[in-house]
Each structure stands twice: as C-alpha cells, then as structure tokens.
Write a protein that holds these residues in place. Sequence first.
Motif, PDB file in Angstrom:
ATOM      1  N   PRO A   5     -17.733  74.041  10.625  1.00 45.98           N
ATOM      2  CA  PRO A   5     -17.300  75.106   9.766  1.00 45.98           C
ATOM      3  C   PRO A   5     -18.130  76.354  10.237  1.00 45.98           C
ATOM      4  N   ALA A   6     -17.661  77.471   9.760  1.00 47.10           N
ATOM      5  CA  ALA A   6     -18.216  78.646  10.342  1.00 47.10           C
ATOM      6  C   ALA A   6     -19.555  78.836   9.418  1.00 47.10           C
ATOM      7  N   GLY A   7     -20.441  79.325  10.128  1.00 48.94           N
ATOM      8  CA  GLY A   7     -21.775  79.702   9.590  1.00 48.94           C
ATOM      9  C   GLY A   7     -22.750  78.323   9.884  1.00 48.94           C
ATOM     10  N   THR A   8     -22.300  77.447  10.607  1.00 51.15           N
ATOM     11  CA  THR A   8     -23.035  76.513  10.796  1.00 51.15           C
ATOM     12  C   THR A   8     -24.171  77.021  11.767  1.00 51.15           C
ATOM     13  N   PRO A   9     -25.578  76.797  11.618  1.00 50.51           N
ATOM     14  CA  PRO A   9     -26.551  77.137  12.482  1.00 50.51           C
ATOM     15  C   PRO A   9     -26.508  76.931  13.899  1.00 50.51           C
ATOM     16  N   GLN A  10     -26.630  78.247  14.701  1.00 51.60           N
ATOM     17  CA  GLN A  10     -26.242  78.176  16.141  1.00 51.60           C
ATOM     18  C   GLN A  10     -27.146  76.863  16.885  1.00 51.60           C
ATOM     19  N   PRO A  11     -28.432  76.678  16.528  1.00 47.32           N
ATOM     20  CA  PRO A  11     -28.984  75.770  17.182  1.00 47.32           C
ATOM     21  C   PRO A  11     -28.354  74.363  17.068  1.00 47.32           C
ATOM     22  N   ILE A  12     -27.749  74.115  15.847  1.00 52.01           N
ATOM     23  CA  ILE A  12     -27.002  72.846  15.591  1.00 52.01           C
ATOM     24  C   ILE A  12     -25.657  72.891  16.643  1.00 52.01           C
ATOM     25  N   ILE A  13     -25.094  74.026  16.713  1.00 51.67           N
ATOM     26  CA  ILE A  13     -23.871  74.165  17.396  1.00 51.67           C
ATOM     27  C   ILE A  13     -24.222  74.028  18.868  1.00 51.67           C
ATOM     28  N   ASP A  14     -25.230  74.664  19.278  1.00 47.45           N
ATOM     29  CA  ASP A  14     -26.123  74.169  20.770  1.00 47.45           C
ATOM     30  C   ASP A  14     -26.126  72.982  21.216  1.00 47.45           C
ATOM     31  N   ARG A  15     -26.767  72.242  20.337  1.00 46.87           N
ATOM     32  CA  ARG A  15     -27.149  70.810  20.567  1.00 46.87           C
ATOM     33  C   ARG A  15     -26.001  70.037  20.481  1.00 46.87           C
ATOM     34  N   LEU A  16     -25.134  70.161  19.499  1.00 42.27           N
ATOM     35  CA  LEU A  16     -23.847  69.243  19.576  1.00 42.27           C
ATOM     36  C   LEU A  16     -23.272  69.524  20.982  1.00 42.27           C
ATOM     37  N   GLY A  17     -23.031  70.973  21.423  1.00 45.59           N
ATOM     38  CA  GLY A  17     -22.103  71.201  22.380  1.00 45.59           C
ATOM     39  C   GLY A  17     -22.802  70.808  23.774  1.00 45.59           C
TER      40      GLY A  17
END
Length: 330
Positions: free
Chosen positions: A264-276
Amino acid sequence: MILSRRHLLAASAAGLATLGARGAAAQGAAAGYPSRAVSVMVPFAPGGSTDFVARLLSQELSTALGQQFVVDNRAGASGTVGMTFLARARPDGYTLGVVPNGTFAMAPAMFERLPYDNENGFAPIGMLATNAMFLCVAPDSPYRTLADLLTASRAQPGRLSFASAGSGVANHLGPELLQEMANVQWLHVSYRSGALGVQAVIAKETTLSYVDSVTAIPFLRDRTLRALGFSGAERSPQMPDIPTIAEQGFPGYRASTDFGFFAPAGTPQPIIDRLGTEMRRIMLSPATKARLEPLAIDPVGGTPAEFGPYAAAERAKWGDLIRRRNIKPE
C-alpha cells in the motif's frame, strides 16, 4: 507578526527534528521487520500463474525473513476486489500483493470508476516475472498455422470464437490486439477461469484461446492442445519450434502476463527497500530460475524505479486498445 531570524531557525530545527524522528521510526520499523506473519494478496482464485508466482515468492521470503508470508486469494472483478483490499490495508509492510498487469494496467481502463487510486494508491516493490501465452486450438483443429486461422477468419467474420478468463484480462486483450493488427473479427466467449476456457477449446465449444505457459505446456506436450503461436517477444525455450506471433507477420506484437509486487502507498521506504532486495535475490537465484524455466516464466527481479515507467507504458498501451475497441466489463 514578523518572525525574527531566531524564530525561523528554531522552527526549522524543530521541523528537521520531526523529520529525523520519523526517519528514525521508519528505520526502526524496518530493522525489526517482519515481527509477525505477512499477508500476500493475490487478486485471483488459487491456481494459475499469478498464484504460482506468489506462492513461490512467499515460501522463499518466509525462509529468508524468518516469518510466514501467507498467500491470501481475493478474487473478483478482474482483480479489482483484491486491489481495493490492498489499497485500504495499513501501510506497515504486513499486507502486500502479487498482481498481474491484467489488473494494474488493463482493468483500470475497463471501469469508469475504481474504489482506489490506481496510479497513486500503491508502492511498487518491483516486477517479479513475465509469462507469455500460447495461441491454442484443439489438436484436431483444421487450422495448423496462424496463417490458416487468419485466412478462415477473414472468410467468416465473427464466426470463429475465442475463450478468455473474463473481460479485460490478458488472455482477452491479447486476442483483441491480434484481431486489430490482422484485421479479423472473432467472437469473444468469456468463462469464469482460464482452465474452463482451455476445456472449451478441447471440447470445440470455442475455436481458440490464449493459454498462459504454466497451463499450456503440459497440454502441448501430451498433444491435448496445438499451439499456432507464442505471444512473447521471443520464442519460448521450452517450445522453440512454435514461432512467435510477431515473426508471423506482426512485428512488435507482444502480450504477456507480467507480475508486479506491491505494498500500500505510504509503506515505509526502508521496508520497501528490504523487500525489494530480498525479492530480487530470490527471483534471480539459480534455484528460482530452475523452478520457473519448465513453465516458461521468465524471472525479472526489477526495481521500484524501473517499475513506474513500465507500468505507465502498459496502462497507455492497453488502455488505448480498450477504448479503441470499446471493450466493456461483463
């Protein structure tokens, strides 16, 4: 009131402190992420290529990150039921989605209004993989080549039919694009699933269907279906004798199911980066390639920065086709 330089500096410092606190909180959330099970939404019923890719990814993420990643199938309305659920989920990294381009790039042009913001309601993590389709007919069909099929189609406009898994999905729009490029007219017959469409072709209820390679290859190998073309940009390594549609007189033709990974939009970027980071490692690993290769699914492992322009191009391509051909939901 005129603010002094001292007041402005104090306000600026306070703002920076707030941003710093938020950044630290986001970093802290990522450092402990995940601390519980994660839901991976798939906007279609179990089975099929989207579900397969999601389950493979979820299994590997569970191992890599030490918490269960559990597939949650939420089917309906060309995938928009599941996307609505994802858009409304808390943006904390515990609800994610594996979504095909039929939902994030094609379906938005099918509906006058969606209950979510398709362009801004989601945080892309990256593209997982791509899966092209085979144009299939019955094994004893009189059409042995794509040229045979198109010649008969021009002689009988609207008489030959194709099966799809629903209005506006990839195996509906792929044939629509070919009809436009080849100047032919087929009758569209919509089924509740791709599997039912395959059975319709085998039973000769319909003339043809675009079948994703996950489903098609076993049928092609045991000669329960015959393929007249492949919708990818290049031939399938598993079925190299089947020419692409593009090389049979339609340069530039490409229609595939491409799988995106979203939060979802607004998910913290560090979490996005780790998942990516984990997603790319998983999708591009030799073990994953070995599991996907027999099914003609090509891993991509793209980044969030690459995903935005790709998604915009897909929305434009398929949205324009839907409008030109006046395709409506059923």
